[in-house]
Design a protein around this motif. Structure first.
Motif, PDB file in Angstrom:
ATOM      1  N   LEU A  20       0.605  -1.853   0.112  1.00  0.00           N
ATOM      2  CA  LEU A  20       0.342  -0.211   0.307  1.00  0.00           C
ATOM      3  C   LEU A  20       1.077   1.070   0.116  1.00  0.00           C
ATOM      4  O   LEU A  20       1.656   0.854   0.455  1.00  0.00           O
ATOM      5  N   SER A  21       0.439   2.498  -0.913  1.00  0.00           N
ATOM      6  CA  SER A  21       0.946   3.986  -0.385  1.00  0.00           C
ATOM      7  C   SER A  21       0.508   4.821  -0.900  1.00  0.00           C
ATOM      8  O   SER A  21      -0.850   4.712  -0.713  1.00  0.00           O
ATOM      9  N   CYS A  22       0.491   5.342   0.208  1.00  0.00           N
ATOM     10  CA  CYS A  22      -0.191   6.851   0.757  1.00  0.00           C
ATOM     11  C   CYS A  22       0.914   8.117   0.577  1.00  0.00           C
ATOM     12  O   CYS A  22       1.423   7.987   0.975  1.00  0.00           O
ATOM     13  N   ALA A  23      -0.157   8.113  -0.321  1.00  0.00           N
ATOM     14  CA  ALA A  23       1.042  10.216  -1.001  1.00  0.00           C
ATOM     15  C   ALA A  23       0.372  11.204  -0.489  1.00  0.00           C
ATOM     16  O   ALA A  23      -1.094  11.024  -0.299  1.00  0.00           O
ATOM     17  N   ALA A  24       0.963  12.424   0.695  1.00  0.00           N
ATOM     18  CA  ALA A  24      -0.139  13.421   1.385  1.00  0.00           C
ATOM     19  C   ALA A  24       0.587  14.316   0.320  1.00  0.00           C
ATOM     20  O   ALA A  24       1.288  14.674   0.037  1.00  0.00           O
ATOM     21  N   SER A  25      -0.726  15.929   0.071  1.00  0.00           N
ATOM     22  CA  SER A  25      -0.231  16.583  -0.357  1.00  0.00           C
ATOM     23  C   SER A  25      -1.311  18.048  -0.462  1.00  0.00           C
ATOM     24  O   SER A  25      -2.192  17.726   1.122  1.00  0.00           O
ATOM     25  N   GLY A  26      -0.798  19.147  -0.120  1.00  0.00           N
ATOM     26  CA  GLY A  26      -1.883  19.921  -0.196  1.00  0.00           C
ATOM     27  C   GLY A  26      -1.148  20.788   0.771  1.00  0.00           C
ATOM     28  O   GLY A  26      -0.151  21.264   1.298  1.00  0.00           O
ATOM     29  N   SER A  27      -2.155  21.520   1.975  1.00  0.00           N
ATOM     30  CA  SER A  27      -1.840  22.289   2.727  1.00  0.00           C
ATOM     31  C   SER A  27      -1.112  22.259   4.229  1.00  0.00           C
ATOM     32  O   SER A  27      -1.515  21.468   5.229  1.00  0.00           O
ATOM     33  N   ILE A  28       0.153  21.471   3.758  1.00  0.00           N
ATOM     34  CA  ILE A  28       1.304  20.899   4.860  1.00  0.00           C
ATOM     35  C   ILE A  28       2.420  21.731   4.759  1.00  0.00           C
ATOM     36  O   ILE A  28       3.155  21.407   4.154  1.00  0.00           O
ATOM     37  N   ALA A  29       2.373  21.879   6.020  1.00  0.00           N
ATOM     38  CA  ALA A  29       3.932  21.888   6.593  1.00  0.00           C
ATOM     39  C   ALA A  29       4.658  20.986   6.830  1.00  0.00           C
ATOM     40  O   ALA A  29       6.037  21.495   6.485  1.00  0.00           O
ATOM     41  N   SER A  30       4.918  20.219   7.565  1.00  0.00           N
ATOM     42  CA  SER A  30       4.926  19.380   8.116  1.00  0.00           C
ATOM     43  C   SER A  30       4.306  17.704   8.728  1.00  0.00           C
ATOM     44  O   SER A  30       3.874  18.090   8.929  1.00  0.00           O
ATOM     45  N   ILE A  31       4.366  16.946   8.239  1.00  0.00           N
ATOM     46  CA  ILE A  31       4.205  15.647   8.955  1.00  0.00           C
ATOM     47  C   ILE A  31       5.106  14.983   9.530  1.00  0.00           C
ATOM     48  O   ILE A  31       5.880  15.029   9.946  1.00  0.00           O
ATOM     49  N   CYS A  95      -5.258   5.109   5.978  1.00  0.00           N
ATOM     50  CA  CYS A  95      -4.132   6.354   5.510  1.00  0.00           C
ATOM     51  C   CYS A  95      -3.653   7.279   6.955  1.00  0.00           C
ATOM     52  O   CYS A  95      -5.121   7.894   6.779  1.00  0.00           O
ATOM     53  N   HIS A  96      -3.502   7.832   7.517  1.00  0.00           N
ATOM     54  CA  HIS A  96      -3.876   8.969   8.399  1.00  0.00           C
ATOM     55  C   HIS A  96      -1.962   9.099   8.747  1.00  0.00           C
ATOM     56  O   HIS A  96      -0.789   9.191   9.209  1.00  0.00           O
ATOM     57  N   ILE A  97      -2.443  10.805   9.618  1.00  0.00           N
ATOM     58  CA  ILE A  97      -1.315  11.380   8.947  1.00  0.00           C
ATOM     59  C   ILE A  97      -1.816  12.593  10.270  1.00  0.00           C
ATOM     60  O   ILE A  97      -2.813  13.050  10.685  1.00  0.00           O
ATOM     61  N   VAL A  98      -0.927  13.049  10.401  1.00  0.00           N
ATOM     62  CA  VAL A  98      -0.518  14.154  11.738  1.00  0.00           C
ATOM     63  C   VAL A  98       0.329  14.797  11.505  1.00  0.00           C
ATOM     64  O   VAL A  98       1.890  14.643  11.335  1.00  0.00           O
ATOM     65  N   TYR A  99      -0.238  15.994  11.378  1.00  0.00           N
ATOM     66  CA  TYR A  99       0.557  17.297  10.616  1.00  0.00           C
ATOM     67  C   TYR A  99       0.411  18.725  11.030  1.00  0.00           C
ATOM     68  O   TYR A  99      -0.351  19.295  11.777  1.00  0.00           O
ATOM     69  N   ARG A 100       0.922  20.112  10.550  1.00  0.00           N
ATOM     70  CA  ARG A 100       1.541  20.852  10.807  1.00  0.00           C
ATOM     71  C   ARG A 100       0.759  21.928   9.700  1.00  0.00           C
ATOM     72  O   ARG A 100       1.610  21.416   8.697  1.00  0.00           O
ATOM     73  N   PRO A 101      -0.218  21.908   9.414  1.00  0.00           N
ATOM     74  CA  PRO A 101      -0.790  22.826   8.416  1.00  0.00           C
ATOM     75  C   PRO A 101      -0.189  24.485   7.912  1.00  0.00           C
ATOM     76  O   PRO A 101       0.140  24.499   6.797  1.00  0.00           O
ATOM     77  N   VAL A 103       3.493  26.629   9.854  1.00  0.00           N
ATOM     78  CA  VAL A 103       4.918  26.375  10.523  1.00  0.00           C
ATOM     79  C   VAL A 103       3.908  26.984  12.480  1.00  0.00           C
ATOM     80  O   VAL A 103       4.597  26.397  12.754  1.00  0.00           O
ATOM     81  N   MET A 104       3.353  27.712  12.619  1.00  0.00           N
ATOM     82  CA  MET A 104       2.798  28.246  13.556  1.00  0.00           C
ATOM     83  C   MET A 104       1.073  27.099  14.252  1.00  0.00           C
ATOM     84  O   MET A 104       1.395  27.662  14.728  1.00  0.00           O
ATOM     85  N   ALA A 105       0.817  26.328  13.332  1.00  0.00           N
ATOM     86  CA  ALA A 105      -0.700  25.991  13.610  1.00  0.00           C
ATOM     87  C   ALA A 105      -0.657  25.210  14.461  1.00  0.00           C
ATOM     88  O   ALA A 105       0.541  24.118  15.197  1.00  0.00           O
ATOM     89  N   THR A 106      -1.939  24.804  15.153  1.00  0.00           N
ATOM     90  CA  THR A 106      -1.553  23.529  15.726  1.00  0.00           C
ATOM     91  C   THR A 106      -1.349  22.150  15.191  1.00  0.00           C
ATOM     92  O   THR A 106      -1.651  22.472  13.744  1.00  0.00           O
ATOM     93  N   ILE A 107      -1.708  20.868  15.164  1.00  0.00           N
ATOM     94  CA  ILE A 107      -0.861  19.340  15.472  1.00  0.00           C
ATOM     95  C   ILE A 107      -2.816  19.572  14.597  1.00  0.00           C
ATOM     96  O   ILE A 107      -3.440  19.981  15.610  1.00  0.00           O
TER      97      ILE A 107
END
Length: 121
Positions: A20-31, A95-101, A103-107
Motif C-alpha cells: 500500500l502507498s499513501c501520498a499526502a499533499s496540500g496545505s501541509i507544512a510538516s508531517i 492512511c492517517h497523518i498527523v501534521y501541521r498545516p 509552521v505556527m499552526a496547532t497539530i
C-alpha cells in the motif's frame, strides 16, 4: 485542504503480498507521523502500523514480522509492505497523518478514504 491518495489494495490469496502507498499533499507544512489503520467488517478501526518523521516505528502485535512500514519524507508518502497475508488481515485500510498545516499552526490529523484489502482463496 489536504489530500491523501491511497493505492495498492486488492484481492490476494493467503500467503501473498501487497504494498500500500499513501501520498499526502496540500496545505501541509510538516508531517509529524504517518500510519495505517484497518477496519474489518463489524469491528472497530485499529492501528496497523505507524512511523514518525524521525523513523520511530510502531506495529500491532498481529502484524509484526509480516508487515513493514516506511516513508519517504521528501515525497510525503508512506508505504506498507504486507507479506504472508492472512484472511484475518482483510479489511479497509486507512492512511492517517498527523501534521501541521502551517509552521505556527496547532497539530491536526487527516484520514484517507480507505482501500480494500481482501485475503481469500
Amino acid at each position: 485542504q489536504v489530500q491523501l491518495v491511497e493505492s495498492g489494495g486488492g484481492l490476494v490469496q493467503p500467503g501473498g503480498s501487497l504494498r500500500l502507498s499513501c501520498a499526502a499533499s496540500g496545505s501541509i507544512a510538516s508531517i509529524i507521523g504517518m500510519g495505517w489503520y484497518r477496519q474489518a467488517p463489524g469491528k472497530a478501526r485499529e492501528l496497523v502500523a505507524s512511523i514518525t518523521r524521525d523513523g520511530t516505528l510502531n506495529y500491532a502485535d498481529s502484524v509484526k514480522d509480516r508487515f513493514t512500514i516506511s516513508r519517504d519524507n521528501a515525497k510525503n508518502t508512506v508505504y506498507l509492505q504486507m507479506n504472508s497475508l492472512k484472511p484475518e488481515d482483510t479489511g479497509v485500510y486507512y492512511c492517517h497523518i498527523v501534521y501541521r498545516p502551517s509552521v505556527m499552526a496547532t497539530i491536526a490529523t487527516y484520514w484517507g478514504q480507505g482501500t480494500q484489502v481482501t485475503v481469500s482463496s
